[in-house]
Design an enzyme around this catalytic site. Sequence first.
Site, PDB file in Angstrom:
ATOM      1  CG  HIS A   1      -6.683  -6.826  -4.767  1.00 16.03           C
ATOM      2  ND1 HIS A   1      -7.273  -5.583  -4.857  1.00 16.03           N
ATOM      3  CD2 HIS A   1      -7.446  -7.525  -3.893  1.00 16.03           C
ATOM      4  CE1 HIS A   1      -8.324  -5.526  -4.065  1.00 16.03           C
ATOM      5  NE2 HIS A   1      -8.455  -6.703  -3.468  1.00 16.03           N
TER       6      HIS A   1
ATOM      7  CE  LYS B   1       0.503   5.397  -8.010  1.00 14.55           C
ATOM      8  NZ  LYS B   1      -0.870   4.927  -7.786  1.00 14.55           N
ATOM      9  NE  ARG B   2       2.373  -2.286  -2.179  1.00 14.52           N
ATOM     10  CZ  ARG B   2       2.586  -3.086  -3.230  1.00 14.52           C
ATOM     11  NH1 ARG B   2       3.771  -3.684  -3.386  1.00 14.52           N
ATOM     12  NH2 ARG B   2       1.638  -3.305  -4.112  1.00 14.52           N
TER      13      ARG B   2
ATOM     14  CE  LYS C   1       1.979  -0.030  -6.022  1.00 13.73           C
ATOM     15  NZ  LYS C   1       0.632   0.204  -6.558  1.00 13.73           N
TER      16      LYS C   1
ATOM     17  CB  THR D   1      -8.039   3.556  -4.429  1.00 14.41           C
ATOM     18  OG1 THR D   1      -6.994   3.269  -3.489  1.00 14.41           O
ATOM     19  CG2 THR D   1      -8.807   2.281  -4.723  1.00 14.41           C
TER      20      THR D   1
ATOM     21  CE  LYS E   1      -7.879   6.581  -1.471  1.00 14.18           C
ATOM     22  NZ  LYS E   1      -6.828   5.718  -0.911  1.00 14.18           N
TER      23      LYS E   1
END
Length: 870
Positions: free
Chosen positions: A408, A603-604, A609, A714, A718
Amino acid sequence: MTSTIDPKTIGRSRRHVRTVTGYFPEIDEKGQEKWPRGDKKVWEAGTRGLDKEVPDITKSFVNHVNTSLALQAYNIDDFGAYQAAALSARDNLIINWNETQINFTRKSPKRAYYLSLEFLMGRTFDNALLNLGLKDQYREGLDQLGFNLEDLIDQERDAGLGNGGLGRLAACYLDSSASQELPVWGYGLRYRYGIFQQLIAPDGSQLEAPDPWLQNENPWELPRADVTYDVRFYGHAERLGNGRAVWSGGQEVLAVAYDTMIPGYSTKNTNNLRLWESKPKRGFDLNSFNAGDYERAIESSNSAAAITSVLYPNDHTTFGKELRLKQQYFWTAASLADILRRFKNLNKPITEFPQCQSFYCSFVSIQLNDTHPTLAIPELMRLLIDEEDVPWDTAWGIVTNTFFYTNHTVLPEALEKWPVPLIEHVLPRHLQIIYDINLLFLKAVEKKFPGDRDRLARMSLIEEGFPKQVRMANLAVVGSRKVNGVAELHSELLQATILKDFVEFDGPSKFFSVTNGITPRRWLDQSNPNLSNLIQETLQIPKADFLKDLSKLEGLLKYVENPTFQKKWAAVKQSNKERLAHYVEVKLGLKVNTHAMFDVQIKRLHEYKRQTMNIFGVIHRYLWLKDMTPQERKKVNPKVVFFAGKAAPGYYIAKLTIRLIVNVARIINDDPDTKDILSLYFLPDYSVSLAEILIPASDISQHISTAGTEASGTSNMKFCLNGGLLLGTVDGANIEIAEEVGEENVFFFGHLTPAVEDLRYQHLYHPESLEQKSPRLFRVINEIASGRFGDDNVYEPLLNTIRHNDYYLLSEDFDSYLQALALVDESYQNRIEWIKKSISTTAKMGKFSSDRAILDYAQECWNIEPLKLE
């Protein structure tokens, strides 16, 4: 003489001879199954079926109110009603679950097992009713009893079994496995506390409080007191020769199973998620208590219970590191013992565990979701060699045909490693096995690449240093039959970078890609029922058609130009915005402009990110608006920006980012010049349930990781499934989404992956001033540093990550990011064209169903077939 007892067994739970998965029924001389006991007709008369009709549902509900909860109509509140309704729904799940397990036992199919340290399940009640096809009946029945179904759904607390995308992916795959009628079980840990409850302090910083999600009885789990296994830690391992050893001494704890039913959609098939709770072999030392040593009396109990006390204990301490290692071994050891026990019930030779003469006659496949379950590899070797007396070469052949590994991350620093001394202390036998595997593996590497010592050092399972480290990703690759990435770009990068040596050694056929997917049941019908209803009404097909085959959504393309359909589509989006605005008003006491564009990043919190770039962009927009005249501001597209996500407790920079977001929001939202055209909200304690409200309301969502750092994502899927457009970098699954929906419907920006390393090299050896590189970012950082948003000195460590080195390339991508945001504004103001983009995006999301992804795993890895339950 008298009967005697082994004192070591005092206080231990009894283990049943027969468990729910059972043995085969006896067969009579005619080949028919014999009824096991009593009068078959009496048993069958007493066996209940599914409660499908409203009177049966209300009767079941009232029965649980009276007997399970010991309440009456006059003293039950909404929470009690939720519990009764949940228990009633669980009764139906158990009926299907029992039939499914009996079907598996009789037909003995090859099974796959999904090992994941996280299962981010969200709420279960709504999903259970949806998959059972009983939502309308429960709604009507509860209405007759004086309750509202939606109110009861809101009473459920999210299960604290996961944190982020890894766990949500695992949850989607379990749902899809059941819906596709595949014999797949999940194995995880039953954490008493979730990751943490996120609170915001008065200064804007994140506070972590315990998340006691199990403080009330969990109606969705079934305790299995008869399914227990001993798990050992510490002690010493004595080699016996021929690769075998005896591991003894140390601490033994008990793994106790809790089962959660996973219902398939539009099928009776109901799979299982088995979670392990750690308990002491003897819960209370009465001798110590009687001697007055009260702490010692409960010491073993506390030590054992700590293993499954909390998800991801902080590993910045020696105790935390050891606890995390114990978690991983406890879970994999119990799961393998359970899998092996089930296999042995088939009365097959142990050598057929994964294979007879070929892979295709195997009985067991195990998927490792990231490196957390990698200890399963040496553990299975230990079980086969030490306990089953299987020769080393045969055992290794079994292991390498049993496991499959999903990677991942492409970030080398994120690959899991464990200090050798720690493993030696906690798992001495496993360290021996890891060293034995490593020696044989490196001999094979040396034979293929003679004299290449650098390659040997890179591929070794042991990283030299002080202390030495066990590379869990290397072990996972070496011990698995196949290795996959989770998006096309991610898989290509894996093979070209961190796994390049292994590709050259094993050949490319061992490595492949399975792009992540999401379940449309939860992320369309459950979270956005108005949109699901509109799609059904428009396409004139049953919901099951498109909820099990997302490609059917392409039928919407013929309505893109239809003005009536466009208005209905826009009305659904507006109703979802109002739902989110209501949530914000109830939770935070703040009003939201529902006629503005909703821009969402959830998001985390992590530097790669780049939530930091998003908040810098918001600050730039605020400064830009402040520079305008009132007349100029009237022409600007109104925007509401939402953030949600948790930062790891020890991740200082990520927590500073949250603090900055919260404090910028306070300034922006109170500024009379701009508050009507720009507002900002950080929604605390992000969860699946909150995502189900945020995602359907978004107009644009941000997925802006540095190119080459996000494996897949993901949440991007969504948002797009719900008609939200995507603003992002050319990274992860963003690329494949653009290929499907058309680049004209995606807003891309930033440097591409091949340029990233060169840019980092330039930053390090030929740095350019931030003012020269990006004057607009330079201004933003100076405004923060000046104290305009409070706490001026507090943010210096965060700002210095941009000023110095800028590893994640914010300064390189910022101007391109602003250009993309400007294009979003321009596009949004043409409302008809925006709605067309939104419809087209939803229509082309068929590829990103977890049903498709799980079938890829079933065919490419596990070699299992659907097993229909009649």
